[in-house]
Design an enzyme around this catalytic site. Structure first.
Site, PDB file in Angstrom:
ATOM      1  N   HIS A   1     -14.602  -1.090   2.418  1.00 35.42           N
ATOM      2  CA  HIS A   1     -14.767  -1.853   3.762  1.00 35.42           C
ATOM      3  C   HIS A   1     -14.442  -0.952   4.771  1.00 35.42           C
ATOM      4  O   HIS A   1     -13.806  -1.416   5.705  1.00 35.42           O
ATOM      5  CB  HIS A   1     -13.816  -3.046   3.660  1.00 35.42           C
ATOM      6  CG  HIS A   1     -14.005  -4.071   2.480  1.00 35.42           C
ATOM      7  ND1 HIS A   1     -14.140  -3.936   1.310  1.00 35.42           N
ATOM      8  CD2 HIS A   1     -13.692  -5.407   2.414  1.00 35.42           C
ATOM      9  CE1 HIS A   1     -14.323  -4.742   0.571  1.00 35.42           C
ATOM     10  NE2 HIS A   1     -14.267  -6.002   1.306  1.00 35.42           N
TER      11      HIS A   1
ATOM     12  N   GLU B   1       0.589  -1.289  -0.045  1.00 37.46           N
ATOM     13  CA  GLU B   1      -0.001   0.164  -0.020  1.00 37.46           C
ATOM     14  C   GLU B   1       0.764   1.285  -0.109  1.00 37.46           C
ATOM     15  O   GLU B   1       0.547   2.292  -0.530  1.00 37.46           O
ATOM     16  CB  GLU B   1      -1.138  -0.046   1.220  1.00 37.46           C
ATOM     17  CG  GLU B   1      -2.075  -1.227   1.250  1.00 37.46           C
ATOM     18  CD  GLU B   1      -1.522  -2.323   1.489  1.00 37.46           C
ATOM     19  OE1 GLU B   1      -0.479  -2.529   2.247  1.00 37.46           O
ATOM     20  OE2 GLU B   1      -2.127  -3.363   1.323  1.00 37.46           O
TER      21      GLU B   1
END
Lengths: 283, 315
Positions: B110, B59
């Site tokens: 999410h 990430e």
């Protein structure tokens, strides 16, 4: 002396001239740090020749048009070496040299760590370690998409290789076969807390990059013939990114600073800096 | 609320919007981190393979690569699960994307406990607080698939950093395709005079249901979808507080630092009113089905109803 044509890709600049420029840059670094009263001398002095070789001999750029779309990009990932970048940019003519003395002062374009929104010629924000190579991957991908031939150079510290993101980026660069991307590791052996091999051993550095599918060139970071040759080789290698591991000395040029982690982020008093500048000129 | 509501998926909407935007904006590129199938970024990838980059489970590098692409003139979308992005990459987001106001749209999917069985490690409850406290960052939390498509598209068309927070489950449509939505302008979905419910994300639909029950109990509740959490639509929220004199916020996020905090920060300086915050009470989530978790962590229509009744009684 004849002006250097920065936008000319095949310009010839003599080693003697690059050495003279490097001496000037070291003097500028020490003077600006002395004026600022804080900053990072060690890692600025260690990488002078590497950055001088790029800006004065090899990179295609235009100080009068810093956002020129076809320019080669230099990304200072080790952002604490800001004084080095600023001295080089000013010497090229990106902004007046008189501005160097505003380093780290309120309202200055010369922030403690580089800010591209403030100062022309700065490509990426500096400060946190380990991000520059990722940004270099992004730029190299953009160059390919845009069918541009510019090259992207990323200067990293050796302590910086402790950051996991560097290796994430290294994998990505190899995946995308970014032969327009060249990383340079300023292997000066010292990080803030001490010697790299004591704080977090990173050897075998060259083999780590080889294992990540990079083309690796090792050079003496003060030998212009080797540095220029390595940059040329990186330009000619296809389907692989290249890393130039440059063996250097932290604090190079000022004897009492050399190999001293103490001078990673500390500036001596003005009198001592004056002595250091005199020492530089004797060399 | 008689007919069964249409279910919408925020992630499907994201994929659809991306394909359209890809046709409209040639410089648009997308970076994923091994969750691009789940986030539907891969829909863009299939359509525009040259403009899609999957950097694997990395990430920090994803955000750094996005920054580099933006610095080289691209408009960039990157995203993953909100626990990991922003979670893993806050430094990169702060020091590149936000610091230089880069044209990058960060999608955190999410968000909240509605993630379900994956458990607390995958249920982001702090992402709004993190992103809201970073200068130059815009924060948008859509309520359904339709508003996801509309708001994300606007975010992409504008220049600068955005964080768009999505929820995993499909959810009832709050809007119709014809609704005109604008980033930065909160939507008053229902007028009312006794209490204002200011909600985001999946809580907007629940707020509407709570308002219906409140009406049956004789309470007139206003419902506001404050989808743009930053910059907050101060005018609409202030006016809601002035009209009703009592505010309930509802979000699938920690009560610390999220939408409740944003509304409180505004009202305490301008028009202090009684306030209650419906949200997760500074704990982590756990495994379970979405509905079970929403009930356990205080995120249902009933919780909003009770908070509103409490506020009305205290006025």
């Amino acid at each position: 002396m004849e002006a250097i044509q920065f936008a000319e890709p095949n310009r010839q600049v003599s080693v003697e001239r690059l050495q003279a420029i490097s001496r000037q840059i070291r003097k500028d670094i020490l003077e600006m740090l002395s004026e600022a009263g804080s900053g990072h001398p060690g890692g600025s002095l260690s990488a002078v020749e590497l950055v001088v070789a790029l800006y004065f001999a090899k990179m295609v750029h235009n100080p009068l048009d810093p956002r020129w779309a076809d320019r080669d990009r230099f990304l200072l990932s080790k952002g604490h070496a800001a004084p080095l970048l600023y001295a080089v940019l000013a010497e090229c003519g990106y902004f007046p040299k008189s501005e160097l003395k505003t380093l780290r002062k309120l309202g200055s374009r010369l922030q403690g760590h580089p800010d591209p929104t403030k100062l022309p010629g700065v490509e990426i924000p500096g400060g946190p370690e380990g991000i520059g190579l990722s940004e270099g991957v992004g730029m190299a991908l953009a160059a390919r998409l845009d069918r541009k031939s510019y090259r992207v150079y990323v200067l990293m510290g050796d302590g910086e290789l402790n950051e996991g993101e560097v290796w994430e980026a290294a994998m990505a660069a190899a995946k995308y076969k970014l032969d327009n991307l060249t990383a340079i590791v300023d292997r000066n052996g010292v990080q803030q807390d001490g010697l790299t091999e004591q704080i977090m051993p990173i050897e075998p550095v060259a083999n780590k990059w080889r294992a990540f599918n990079w083309n690796v060139i090792e050079v003496d970071g003060y030998d212009f013939e080797q540095i220029l040759g390595a940059i040329d080789e990186a330009r000619s290698v296809r389907n692989k990114p290249t890393v130039i591991v440059a063996y250097t000395t932290k604090g190079k040029g000022v004897e009492f600073m050399e190999w001293q982690s103490e001078y990673h982020g500390k500036v001596p008093d003005k009198q001592t800096v004056q002595k250091a500048i005199e020492e530089l000129q004797k060399r | 609320m008689s007919a069964k509501p249409i279910q919408t998926s925020m992630r499907d909407a994201l994929g659809e919007a991306l394909v359209k935007l890809g046709e409209e904006i040639p410089e648009l590129v997308v970076v994923g981190a091994d969750t691009s199938g789940s986030l539907k970024l891969s829909v863009f990838g299939s359509k525009f393979p040259q403009r899609f980059f999957n950097v694997g489970i990395a990430e920090q590098n994803m955000v750094g690569v996005a920054a580099g692409l933006a610095l080289a003139g691209k408009k960039v979308v990157c995203g993953s699960y909100a626990v990991f992005m922003p979670g893993r990459a806050v430094d990169q987001i702060r020091n590149t994307i936000a610091y230089c106001r880069l044209d990058v749209k960060l999608v955190g999917s999410h968000g909240g406990v509605s993630v379900g069985p994956d458990g607390g490690s995958h249920q982001a409850l702090e992402d709004i607080a993190i992103m809201r406290s970073i200068p130059n960052m815009n924060v948008v939390v859509p309520a359904d698939g339709i508003s996801t498509k509309k708001l994300f598209t606007q975010a992409c068309r504008s220049v600068g950093p955005y964080y768009v927070r999505l929820a995993r489950p499909s959810s009832p449509a709050v809007y119709t395709e014809g609704t005109e939505l604008r980033v930065g302008r909160a939507e008053i979905l229902r007028d009312g005079s006794d209490v204002a419910i200011i909600a985001v994300g999946l809580m907007v639909d629940k707020a509407l249901r709570a308002a219906q029950s409140l009406r049956e109990a004789g309470v007139s509740a206003m419902v506001v979808d404050s989808h743009t959490v930053k910059p907050l639509d101060a005018e609409t929220i202030l006016s809601a507080a002035r009209t009703t004199g009592a505010v309930v916020t509802a979000e699938e996020h920690n009560v610390f630092g999220g939408v409740g905090s944003a509304v409180a920060e505004l009202l305490v300086k301008t028009h202090p009113v009684k306030m209650e915050m419906v949200g997760v009470n500074d704990v982590f989530g756990e495994s379970g089905e979405t509905d079970e978790l929403m009930a356990k962590y205080g995120l249902t229509e009933k919780h909003i109803f009770e908070a509103a009744m409490k506020m009305v009684k205290q006025k």
